[in-house]
Motif scaffolding. Structure first.
Motif, PDB file in Angstrom:
ATOM      1  N   THR A 138      33.103  -0.354 -56.051  1.00 16.41           N
ATOM      2  CA  THR A 138      32.524   0.302 -57.229  1.00 16.41           C
ATOM      3  C   THR A 138      31.249  -0.411 -57.655  1.00 16.41           C
ATOM      4  N   LEU A 139      31.297  -1.740 -57.674  1.00  9.64           N
ATOM      5  CA  LEU A 139      30.105  -2.506 -58.030  1.00  9.64           C
ATOM      6  C   LEU A 139      28.969  -2.227 -57.054  1.00  9.64           C
ATOM      7  N   GLN A 140      29.289  -2.145 -55.774  1.00 12.84           N
ATOM      8  CA  GLN A 140      28.259  -1.829 -54.777  1.00 12.84           C
ATOM      9  C   GLN A 140      27.651  -0.462 -55.049  1.00 12.84           C
ATOM     10  N   LEU A 141      28.505   0.513 -55.354  1.00 11.38           N
ATOM     11  CA  LEU A 141      28.052   1.877 -55.632  1.00 11.38           C
ATOM     12  C   LEU A 141      27.124   1.911 -56.847  1.00 11.38           C
ATOM     13  N   LEU A 142      27.393   1.042 -57.821  1.00 14.49           N
ATOM     14  CA  LEU A 142      26.587   0.984 -59.039  1.00 14.49           C
ATOM     15  C   LEU A 142      25.348   0.106 -58.881  1.00 14.49           C
ATOM     16  N   GLY A 143      25.172  -0.477 -57.696  1.00 15.21           N
ATOM     17  CA  GLY A 143      24.021  -1.345 -57.464  1.00 15.21           C
ATOM     18  C   GLY A 143      24.158  -2.698 -58.131  1.00 15.21           C
ATOM     19  N   MET A 144      25.392  -3.118 -58.410  1.00 10.60           N
ATOM     20  CA  MET A 144      25.644  -4.402 -59.059  1.00 10.60           C
ATOM     21  C   MET A 144      26.126  -5.410 -58.018  1.00 10.60           C
ATOM     22  N   ASP A 145      26.191  -6.668 -58.431  1.00 13.23           N
ATOM     23  CA  ASP A 145      26.621  -7.734 -57.531  1.00 13.23           C
ATOM     24  C   ASP A 145      28.106  -7.553 -57.203  1.00 13.23           C
ATOM     25  N   PRO A 146      28.458  -7.281 -55.949  1.00 15.83           N
ATOM     26  CA  PRO A 146      29.856  -7.042 -55.597  1.00 15.83           C
ATOM     27  C   PRO A 146      30.714  -8.298 -55.580  1.00 15.83           C
ATOM     28  N   ALA A 147      30.095  -9.467 -55.688  1.00 20.91           N
ATOM     29  CA  ALA A 147      30.841 -10.717 -55.587  1.00 20.91           C
ATOM     30  C   ALA A 147      31.894 -10.853 -56.678  1.00 20.91           C
ATOM     31  N   ASP A 148      31.681 -10.202 -57.811  1.00 15.10           N
ATOM     32  CA  ASP A 148      32.631 -10.308 -58.919  1.00 15.10           C
ATOM     33  C   ASP A 148      33.776  -9.303 -58.822  1.00 15.10           C
ATOM     34  N   GLY A 149      33.796  -8.477 -57.792  1.00 12.47           N
ATOM     35  CA  GLY A 149      34.820  -7.450 -57.670  1.00 12.47           C
ATOM     36  C   GLY A 149      35.904  -7.794 -56.665  1.00 12.47           C
ATOM     37  N   THR A 150      37.039  -7.148 -56.834  1.00 15.56           N
ATOM     38  CA  THR A 150      38.153  -7.274 -55.895  1.00 15.56           C
ATOM     39  C   THR A 150      38.056  -6.144 -54.874  1.00 15.56           C
ATOM     40  N   PRO A 151      38.223  -6.412 -53.591  1.00 17.52           N
ATOM     41  CA  PRO A 151      38.166  -5.334 -52.593  1.00 17.52           C
ATOM     42  C   PRO A 151      39.215  -4.258 -52.881  1.00 17.52           C
ATOM     43  N   ALA A 152      38.843  -3.014 -52.639  1.00 18.48           N
ATOM     44  CA  ALA A 152      39.749  -1.889 -52.913  1.00 18.48           C
ATOM     45  C   ALA A 152      41.072  -2.046 -52.174  1.00 18.48           C
ATOM     46  N   ALA A 153      41.051  -2.583 -50.965  1.00 18.44           N
ATOM     47  CA  ALA A 153      42.295  -2.764 -50.208  1.00 18.44           C
ATOM     48  C   ALA A 153      43.241  -3.724 -50.915  1.00 18.44           C
ATOM     49  N   ALA A 154      42.687  -4.768 -51.558  1.00 15.63           N
ATOM     50  CA  ALA A 154      43.529  -5.719 -52.301  1.00 15.63           C
ATOM     51  C   ALA A 154      44.091  -5.072 -53.565  1.00 15.63           C
ATOM     52  N   VAL A 155      43.293  -4.210 -54.200  1.00 15.70           N
ATOM     53  CA  VAL A 155      43.779  -3.468 -55.367  1.00 15.70           C
ATOM     54  C   VAL A 155      44.908  -2.537 -54.937  1.00 15.70           C
ATOM     55  N   ALA A 156      44.710  -1.840 -53.831  1.00 21.56           N
ATOM     56  CA  ALA A 156      45.718  -0.901 -53.330  1.00 21.56           C
ATOM     57  C   ALA A 156      47.040  -1.599 -53.049  1.00 21.56           C
ATOM     58  N   ALA A 157      46.988  -2.836 -52.600  1.00 22.39           N
ATOM     59  CA  ALA A 157      48.217  -3.567 -52.279  1.00 22.39           C
ATOM     60  C   ALA A 157      49.120  -3.714 -53.501  1.00 22.39           C
ATOM     61  N   VAL A 158      48.537  -3.808 -54.691  1.00 24.61           N
ATOM     62  CA  VAL A 158      49.339  -3.923 -55.919  1.00 24.61           C
ATOM     63  C   VAL A 158      50.080  -2.610 -56.181  1.00 24.61           C
ATOM     64  N   TYR A 159      49.402  -1.487 -55.964  1.00 22.32           N
ATOM     65  CA  TYR A 159      50.054  -0.186 -56.119  1.00 22.32           C
ATOM     66  C   TYR A 159      51.178  -0.017 -55.096  1.00 22.32           C
ATOM     67  N   VAL A 160      50.927  -0.415 -53.858  1.00 24.02           N
ATOM     68  CA  VAL A 160      51.949  -0.298 -52.813  1.00 24.02           C
ATOM     69  C   VAL A 160      53.177  -1.120 -53.193  1.00 24.02           C
ATOM     70  N   ASP A 161      52.967  -2.329 -53.687  1.00 19.68           N
ATOM     71  CA  ASP A 161      54.091  -3.166 -54.115  1.00 19.68           C
ATOM     72  C   ASP A 161      54.865  -2.497 -55.251  1.00 19.68           C
ATOM     73  N   ALA A 162      54.153  -1.827 -56.163  1.00 18.12           N
ATOM     74  CA  ALA A 162      54.818  -1.144 -57.273  1.00 18.12           C
ATOM     75  C   ALA A 162      55.704  -0.017 -56.770  1.00 18.12           C
ATOM     76  N   VAL A 163      55.215   0.711 -55.758  1.00 19.42           N
ATOM     77  CA  VAL A 163      55.980   1.838 -55.213  1.00 19.42           C
ATOM     78  C   VAL A 163      57.154   1.356 -54.368  1.00 19.42           C
ATOM     79  N   GLU A 164      56.919   0.382 -53.513  1.00 15.03           N
ATOM     80  CA  GLU A 164      57.937  -0.038 -52.553  1.00 15.03           C
ATOM     81  C   GLU A 164      58.881  -1.115 -53.099  1.00 15.03           C
TER      82      GLU A 164
END
Length: 197
Positions: free
Chosen positions: A158-184
């Motif tokens: 998202t930060l990359q898409l907005l033209g901001m410094d991506p270093a402060d963001g969490t990769p989408a795959a790591a975010v997705a892992a939290v959702y997967v843990d919630a489901v499983e």
């Protein structure tokens, strides 16, 4: 499992759908895809459930809202995002309770600011309200259903898409892992933070 992912065309939703799709049947829902719904419109959610029937889990990644300064000129503009992010997800839960199979799960999305910034007061209100709802409504879940909310901060893509410094963001795959843990997993009635970078 048969899992409905709402907001599956977004950055987080797409990552969640891909991750869950490795082991489960995923029904990808968006405002414009083959399976359509707008959680801000309860009748479209009703129509979606009528179309797909019962599922084992519902994941909502469609919760978005703009920053809204207090002096926004009109009420409509100030409250942008309230219906979709807070009320829409509450209404989604109320409908999903009837359509998720015994022992299934419902996972929502709030958000996280590292600190207040101008225009973030409505976001803080919505996120806190949604998390309080989940903690309380978890006590009312029937048939062993689990209810949780994931609280991501900035996402790298998202930060990359907005033209901001991506270093402060969490990769989408790591975010997705939290959702997967919630489901499983077996967690219930919790706010699940996304680990920082």
């Amino acid at each position: 499992m048969k899992i409905m992912v709402i907001g599956a065309t977004g950055i987080i939703g797409g990552a969640v759908a891909r991750s869950l799709g490795e082991r489960h049947e995923v029904l990808s829902v968006s405002r414009s895809g083959p399976l359509r719904a707008d959680i801000g419109e309860p009748e479209s959610v009703d129509a979606l459930f009528d179309e797909v029937g019962h599922v084992d889990a519902v994941v909502c990644c469609a919760a978005s809202g703009a920053m809204s300064p207090l002096d926004t000129p009109t009420d409509d503009r100030y409250w942008t995002g309230l219906d979709a992010k807070l009320i829409g997800q509450v209404n989604l839960v109320r409908r999903a309770v009837q359509r998720v199979r015994d022992g299934g799960s419902i996972t929502l999305t709030s958000g996280r600011f590292t600190e207040p910034v101008s225009g973030s007061s409505l976001g803080f209100l919505i996120n806190a309200g949604l998390e309080a709802f989940v903690h309380s409504a978890a006590l009312e879940m029937p048939r062993g259903l689990r209810l949780n909310v994931v609280s991501p901060g900035w996402v790298r893509e998202t930060l990359q898409l907005l033209g901001m410094d991506p270093a402060d963001g969490t990769p989408a795959a790591a975010v997705a892992a939290v959702y997967v843990d919630a489901v499983e997993g077996d967690v219930h009635g919790r706010t699940l933070p996304v680990p920082g970078r």
